[in-house]
Design a protein around this motif. Structure first.
Motif, short mmCIF file in Angstrom:
data_model
loop_
_atom_site.label_atom_id
_atom_site.label_comp_id
_atom_site.label_asym_id
_atom_site.label_seq_id
_atom_site.Cartn_x
_atom_site.Cartn_y
_atom_site.Cartn_z
N ALA A 1 -55.55 104.87 31.84
CA ALA A 1 -56.11 106.39 31.39
C ALA A 1 -54.80 107.28 32.00
CB ALA A 1 -57.35 106.53 31.72
N ALA A 2 -54.49 106.84 33.19
CA ALA A 2 -53.48 107.88 34.10
C ALA A 2 -52.24 107.76 33.57
CB ALA A 2 -53.58 107.76 35.38
N ALA A 3 -51.67 106.33 33.54
CA ALA A 3 -50.24 106.12 33.26
C ALA A 3 -49.91 105.40 31.82
CB ALA A 3 -49.76 104.99 34.53
N GLY A 4 -50.85 104.80 31.49
CA GLY A 4 -50.35 104.37 30.12
C GLY A 4 -50.06 102.84 30.03
N ILE A 5 -50.37 102.21 30.82
CA ILE A 5 -50.13 100.56 30.86
C ILE A 5 -51.03 100.17 29.67
CG2 ILE A 5 -51.73 99.93 32.72
CD1 ILE A 5 -49.73 97.60 33.28
N ASP A 6 -50.53 99.17 28.85
CA ASP A 6 -51.36 98.63 27.86
C ASP A 6 -52.64 97.72 28.30
OD1 ASP A 6 -52.29 96.92 25.55
OD2 ASP A 6 -50.28 96.76 24.98
N PRO A 7 -53.92 98.31 27.84
CA PRO A 7 -55.01 97.50 28.55
C PRO A 7 -55.07 95.95 28.03
CG PRO A 7 -55.66 98.82 26.53
CD PRO A 7 -54.33 99.12 27.03
N ALA A 8 -54.36 95.42 27.06
CA ALA A 8 -54.16 94.27 26.88
C ALA A 8 -53.25 93.58 27.82
CB ALA A 8 -53.58 94.19 25.39
N GLN A 9 -52.48 94.07 28.73
CA GLN A 9 -51.57 93.40 29.57
C GLN A 9 -51.84 93.58 31.08
OE1 GLN A 9 -47.75 95.82 28.74
NE2 GLN A 9 -47.13 93.90 27.56
N VAL A 10 -53.18 93.80 31.24
CA VAL A 10 -53.94 93.80 32.63
C VAL A 10 -55.15 92.79 32.68
CG1 VAL A 10 -53.57 96.09 32.78
CG2 VAL A 10 -55.85 95.51 32.17
N LEU A 11 -55.25 92.10 34.19
CA LEU A 11 -56.23 91.08 34.30
C LEU A 11 -56.89 91.65 35.61
CD1 LEU A 11 -57.50 88.46 33.45
CD2 LEU A 11 -55.67 87.31 35.10
N PRO A 12 -58.38 91.78 35.67
CA PRO A 12 -59.23 92.08 36.54
C PRO A 12 -59.46 90.68 37.21
CG PRO A 12 -60.56 92.42 35.02
CD PRO A 12 -59.01 91.96 34.20
N VAL A 13 -59.31 90.44 38.66
CA VAL A 13 -59.76 89.19 39.01
C VAL A 13 -60.68 89.17 40.20
CG1 VAL A 13 -58.92 87.00 40.34
CG2 VAL A 13 -57.53 88.23 38.62
N SER A 14 -61.78 88.52 40.33
CA SER A 14 -62.70 88.68 41.26
C SER A 14 -62.66 87.18 41.78
CB SER A 14 -64.08 88.42 40.84
OG SER A 14 -65.25 87.91 41.99
N ILE A 15 -62.19 87.19 43.62
CA ILE A 15 -62.26 85.89 44.17
C ILE A 15 -63.48 85.73 45.03
CG2 ILE A 15 -61.30 84.61 46.27
CD1 ILE A 15 -58.57 85.73 45.35
N ASP A 16 -64.32 84.94 44.54
CA ASP A 16 -65.81 84.76 45.02
C ASP A 16 -65.72 83.90 46.32
OD1 ASP A 16 -68.46 84.61 45.78
OD2 ASP A 16 -69.09 83.77 43.70
N ALA A 17 -65.72 84.46 47.47
CA ALA A 17 -65.54 83.84 48.69
C ALA A 17 -67.00 83.44 49.38
CB ALA A 17 -64.53 84.44 49.74
N GLY A 18 -68.02 83.74 48.50
CA GLY A 18 -69.36 84.05 49.15
C GLY A 18 -69.61 85.54 49.65
N THR A 19 -70.68 85.56 50.37
CA THR A 19 -71.08 86.95 50.82
C THR A 19 -71.87 86.84 52.13
OG1 THR A 19 -72.08 89.22 50.33
CG2 THR A 19 -73.04 87.24 49.35
N ASN A 20 -71.59 88.04 52.92
CA ASN A 20 -72.21 88.04 54.32
C ASN A 20 -73.45 89.06 53.98
OD1 ASN A 20 -70.85 86.11 55.15
ND2 ASN A 20 -69.65 87.32 56.48
N ASN A 21 -73.68 89.53 52.58
CA ASN A 21 -74.74 90.36 52.43
C ASN A 21 -75.86 89.97 52.15
OD1 ASN A 21 -76.38 92.44 51.17
ND2 ASN A 21 -74.60 93.70 50.28
N GLN A 22 -77.01 89.74 53.17
CA GLN A 22 -78.13 89.10 53.09
C GLN A 22 -79.07 89.37 51.85
OE1 GLN A 22 -78.28 86.90 55.31
NE2 GLN A 22 -80.11 85.95 53.75
N LYS A 23 -78.95 90.60 51.49
CA LYS A 23 -79.78 91.12 50.44
C LYS A 23 -79.11 90.49 49.26
CE LYS A 23 -80.33 95.36 47.53
NZ LYS A 23 -79.93 96.87 47.40
N LEU A 24 -77.88 90.43 49.02
CA LEU A 24 -77.52 89.52 47.63
C LEU A 24 -77.87 88.05 47.94
CD1 LEU A 24 -73.91 90.91 47.22
CD2 LEU A 24 -75.82 91.65 46.24
N LEU A 25 -77.60 87.27 49.00
CA LEU A 25 -77.96 86.16 49.26
C LEU A 25 -79.77 85.97 48.94
CD1 LEU A 25 -75.99 85.33 52.54
CD2 LEU A 25 -75.46 84.48 50.19
N ASP A 26 -80.46 86.63 49.29
CA ASP A 26 -81.86 86.50 49.02
C ASP A 26 -82.44 86.91 47.67
OD1 ASP A 26 -82.12 85.86 51.90
OD2 ASP A 26 -82.44 88.07 52.20
N ASP A 27 -81.32 87.27 46.74
CA ASP A 27 -81.44 87.70 45.40
C ASP A 27 -81.43 86.81 44.49
OD1 ASP A 27 -81.86 89.02 42.98
OD2 ASP A 27 -80.38 90.54 43.36
#
Length: 545
Positions: free
Chosen positions: A170-196
């Motif tokens: 939106a701000a700079a104009g990079i082509d949205p087809a040329q981007v990649l979001p990545v999640s590295i799921d290393a686990g979590t220490n958030n007990q609320k999530l672990l209990d869900d």
């Protein structure tokens, strides 16, 4: 040929009701859409009216994400038309609510790559599958251990990477087809999530130490192999890992940590903007950073680099900093210091009252800082007493309460103006309205990384930069800090988000020129402005799909 269903379900190809009659014939779409062919402007008007009918910001965000999932061009047309209104909806602060509810509200993976530390052998395949043959030039990766001021949110934090990439486009104009979001799921220490039971990430404690860093290395190896032309942007990693990771890779290839460098750059730009107003030198300032985590230490490092560029030795430059965390002023013998904190500690022998420096109030009273920066996530901690004490010892105190979302801010702009009789030079972490005080309207700059990273990243990518170095970072900071009119009464220290697209373009050009001047470009490029113009994407439908 793509089937009708595959085209309509591909957000990079889909035009929805804007497919022309000829396109519907050619692509096998006849009868799959209502008869009337809409223009992109008509679609945007229709969608905006639907957006306005939503009851609250989270519902508005969910509606916009539905459009994002279906039609990237329409989404970014809407963003272009309403950037100031949409920024806090698609990103901070509303993204915080979306992250908390991510697993419960999940409807679409949004073309993200989900890497699990429990399956390291699939990292390369994961990236390849998510890219789906696209020419990826920008990767935003998070392990979500340090999300905004919220802490550890595991796989839910992928929304931060998705949102960041939206702002890049939106701000700079990079082509949205040329981007990649990545999640590295290393686990979590958030007990609320672990209990869900509905939590979508790994249900175990966070992987740490050498095992974790080995996964990061494996990810980097695969990312470099598959997307060698890309900028790798690290986002919201924990304070124990962020600096370590950046230090390891920043000289090897084009990479950037927004929490360390981006935050530091925006704050430095704001300080330079403030000093343009006060007509003071940066080498005459005393800096107190309250909150010595990833952001606070990233800010200190960026300012340190600028002080050294201004002619100070490293030892002289470091003497201008005072890092304060939960335990008070950080000393060389403070237990459990992070790698980023150690270089900014003080020696107890410097202070007759060292044992008393266990609070921000005591530090301000002793040090008399000229610049006070808050990244503490401790609401209301810049009290009237502390601010008045600071203002009593410097004519134009520079005060940046940067913690967000709103409920975590160290102070409000209105209070800071009132407590300093209009003399404070302020940037806030969240959007703040103008403050009217004794006949003057004070414009409040937002210390939002979105002011910096889109233009910076786009300039680096367009210039085919090999690495990002201090020279280029400094050039970008001076450019951003110089975009405000310092002579205007009540002038902001940073330009407004409303001009985001305009100054992101200028920033990109300055960054690209810095890369070319240093000979750091991989490809032969003779004209920085031309390289930016040729790469810029705009939200319009192509003539032929």
């Amino acid at each position: 040929m793509n089937s009708a269903a595959s085209i309509l379900n591909n957000p990079f190809l889909n035009k929805g009701t804007a497919f022309t009659t000829a396109e519907r014939q050619a692509l096998g779409l006849v009868g799959t859409l209502p008869s009337h062919v809409q223009t992109l402007d008509e679609q945007a008007t229709q969608a905006y009216a639907q957006y306005q009918s939503k009851a609250n910001n989270l519902e508005k965000r969910l509606f916009l994400m539905t459009i994002f999932n279906e039609n990237r061009t329409l989404f970014f047309k809407l963003m272009a038309d309403h950037v100031v209104e949409f920024m806090p909806i698609v990103y901070d602060p509303t993204v915080a609510d979306a992250i908390e509810e991510y697993s419960h509200l999940f409807t679409d993976p949004q073309n993200a790559a989900f890497i699990s530390v429990d399956d390291p052998d699939s990292i390369e395949a994961t990236l390849q599958n998510a890219a789906d043959g696209r020419d990826i030039r920008l990767v935003v990766v998070t392990d979500a251990e340090g999300i905004l001021g919220m802490g550890d949110w595991g796989v839910n934090g992928v929304d931060i990477a998705v949102g960041k990439l939206m702002v890049y486009t939106a701000a700079a104009g990079i082509d949205p087809a040329q981007v990649l979001p990545v999640s590295i799921d290393a686990g979590t220490n958030n007990q609320k999530l672990l209990d869900d039971p509905l939590y979508l990430g790994n249900h175990h404690r966070r992987m740490a130490g050498d095992d974790y860093l080995a996964i990061i290395d494996k990810f980097v190896t695969a990312e470099r192999k598959l997307f060698p032309e890309s900028l790798l942007h690290w986002e919201d990693f924990g304070r124990g890992n962020a600096q370590v990771i950046l230090d390891k890779y920043q000289d090897q290839f084009l990479t950037f940590n927004d929490d360390i460098q981006g935050t530091g750059m925006v704050v430095l730009a704001g300080i330079l903007g403030a000093l343009n107003i006060s007509h003071e030198a940066i080498t005459d300032q005393k800096f107190v950073t309250f909150g010595a985590g990833t952001a606070g230490m990233g800010i200190a490092n960026q300012i340190l680099d600028e002080l050294m560029r201004a002619g100070l030795s490293e030892t002289e430059a470091r003497s201008h900093f005072y890092a304060v965390d939960r335990q008070g002023l950080l000393f060389t013998d403070t237990p459990d210091l992070t790698a980023a904190q150690r270089p900014f500690t003080r020696d107890r022998s410097e202070f007759a009252n060292a044992d008393e420096l266990t609070s921000l109030a005591a530090v301000v009273q002793t040090i008399h800082p000229t610049v006070l920066i808050g990244t503490s996530t401790q609401p209301g901690t810049f009290t009237e007493a502390i601010v008045k004490d600071m203002a009593a010892h410097t004519p134009r105190p520079i005060i940046f309460p940067l913690s967000n979302p709103t409920k975590l801010a160290e102070a409000t702009a209105a209070d800071l103006i009132k407590w300093t009789d209009g003399q404070a030079l302020i940037a806030t972490g969240i959007p703040a309205g103008d403050v009217d005080y004794q006949g003057t309207t004070y414009h409040i700059g937002q210390g939002n990384n979105a002011l910096m990273y889109p233009g910076l990243g786009f300039g680096l990518i367009a210039a085919t930069a090999k690495v990002l170095n201090g020279e280029t970072l400094s050039a970008a900071c001076h450019a951003l800090g110089g975009l405000v009119d310092a002579s205007e009464p009540g002038a902001a220290v940073l330009p407004p988000v409303g001009q985001l697209t305009t100054f992101s373009q200028k920033l990109a050009e300055i960054v690209a020129q810095s890369v070319l001047d240093q000979g750091l470009n991989k490809e032969p490029i003779s004209d920085a402005k031309q390289a930016i113009a040729e790469m810029k994407w705009t939200p319009v439908y192509p003539e032929n799909n």
